[in-house]
Write an enzyme that holds these catalytic residues in place. Structure first.
Site, PDB file in Angstrom:
ATOM      1  N   HIS A 151      71.190  13.527  36.238  1.00  0.00           N
ATOM      2  CA  HIS A 151      71.024  14.860  36.793  1.00  0.00           C
ATOM      3  C   HIS A 151      70.300  14.777  38.130  1.00  0.00           C
ATOM      4  O   HIS A 151      69.764  13.723  38.494  1.00  0.00           O
ATOM      5  CB  HIS A 151      70.264  15.773  35.818  1.00  0.00           C
ATOM      6  CG  HIS A 151      68.862  15.343  35.539  1.00  0.00           C
ATOM      7  ND1 HIS A 151      68.468  14.757  34.353  1.00  0.00           N
ATOM      8  CD2 HIS A 151      67.731  15.415  36.286  1.00  0.00           C
ATOM      9  CE1 HIS A 151      67.182  14.491  34.391  1.00  0.00           C
ATOM     10  NE2 HIS A 151      66.710  14.883  35.562  1.00  0.00           N
TER      11      HIS A 151
HETATM   12  P1  TYD Z   1      66.310  15.304  29.399  1.00  0.00           P
HETATM   13  O1  TYD Z   1      66.406  16.102  30.654  1.00  0.00           O
HETATM   14  O2  TYD Z   1      67.563  15.095  28.611  1.00  0.00           O
HETATM   15  O3  TYD Z   1      65.634  13.885  29.682  1.00  0.00           O
HETATM   16  P2  TYD Z   1      66.066  12.714  30.712  1.00  0.00           P
HETATM   17  O4  TYD Z   1      65.849  13.269  32.086  1.00  0.00           O
HETATM   18  O5  TYD Z   1      65.138  11.586  30.404  1.00  0.00           O
HETATM   19  O6  TYD Z   1      67.484  12.359  30.463  1.00  0.00           O
HETATM   20  O7  TYD Z   1      65.207  15.982  28.454  1.00  0.00           O
HETATM   21  C1  TYD Z   1      65.155  15.739  27.057  1.00  0.00           C
HETATM   22  C2  TYD Z   1      64.734  17.024  26.365  1.00  0.00           C
HETATM   23  O8  TYD Z   1      63.409  17.396  26.694  1.00  0.00           O
HETATM   24  C3  TYD Z   1      65.628  18.199  26.729  1.00  0.00           C
HETATM   25  O9  TYD Z   1      65.843  18.947  25.550  1.00  0.00           O
HETATM   26  C4  TYD Z   1      64.788  19.000  27.695  1.00  0.00           C
HETATM   27  C5  TYD Z   1      63.366  18.711  27.253  1.00  0.00           C
HETATM   28  N1  TYD Z   1      62.355  18.717  28.314  1.00  0.00           N
HETATM   29  C6  TYD Z   1      61.339  19.663  28.279  1.00  0.00           C
HETATM   30  O10 TYD Z   1      61.285  20.523  27.383  1.00  0.00           O
HETATM   31  N2  TYD Z   1      60.390  19.628  29.252  1.00  0.00           N
HETATM   32  C7  TYD Z   1      60.402  18.698  30.237  1.00  0.00           C
HETATM   33  O11 TYD Z   1      59.511  18.713  31.106  1.00  0.00           O
HETATM   34  C8  TYD Z   1      61.481  17.732  30.278  1.00  0.00           C
HETATM   35  C9  TYD Z   1      61.557  16.701  31.364  1.00  0.00           C
HETATM   36  C10 TYD Z   1      62.420  17.789  29.287  1.00  0.00           C
END
Ligand code: TYD
Length: 133
Positions: A49
């Site tokens: 992303h």
């Molecule tokens: P995700 O964006 O998939 O992680 P990565 O960037 O490592 O691939 O995030 C995993 C889960 O955590 C998703 O359900 C969103 C949640 N999340 C939060 O609630 N707060 C945060 O600050 C972050 C980064 C993720």
């Protein structure tokens, strides 16, 4: 692509290591959120992303991992394997995190609170977004 890495002082002594990070000194923004990633399997790729506004510093505080960066024009790969090295990721940067070593802990310092509206999670949409800026 210019990679912005910061090297921090380790205030270590015979008792161990200590790294201190202060806003607007070691960290080029006000930290509004901190999160950390642990127990990621070696064959897993996270991220996929970009953010429209968010800025981040990534520090692998234990073990190692790689960060893939893509600004829509150029790609780069950065190895994070030092407790005192921070990778600055600007907004409008597609990122992936992969090759986590066993026990790796990736610490993320973020300039904004969590906001799903700030995410671009589709790569084609990301390319259109940066090309139309
Ligand atoms: P995700 O964006 O998939 O992680 P990565 O960037 O490592 O691939 O995030 C995993 C889960 O955590 C998703 O359900 C969103 C949640 N999340 C939060 O609630 N707060 C945060 O600050 C972050 C980064 C993720």
């Amino acid at each position: 692509m210019e990679i912005r890495k910061y090297t921090y002082d380790i205030r270590g002594d015979e008792r161990g290591n200590l790294v201190a990070l202060e806003c607007m000194k070691e960290i080029p923004f006000d930290i509004k959120r901190v999160y950390y990633i642990t127990d990621t399997q070696t064959d897993v790729v996270r991220g996929h992303h970009a953010h429209k506004n968010l800025k981040q510093i990534l520090i692998c505080v234990h073990g190692s991992c790689k960060i893939g960066l893509d600004n829509g024009k150029e790609k780069a790969e950065v190895l994070l394997d030092k407790i005192n090295e921070g990778l600055y990721i600007e907004s409008d940067m597609w990122r992936t995190m992969y090759d986590f070593s066993e026990g790796a802990v990736l610490l993320v310092l973020a300039s904004e609170l969590y906001d799903e509206a700030d995410y671009i999670r589709n790569y084609d949409e990301f390319i259109n977004y940066v090309n139309n800026k």
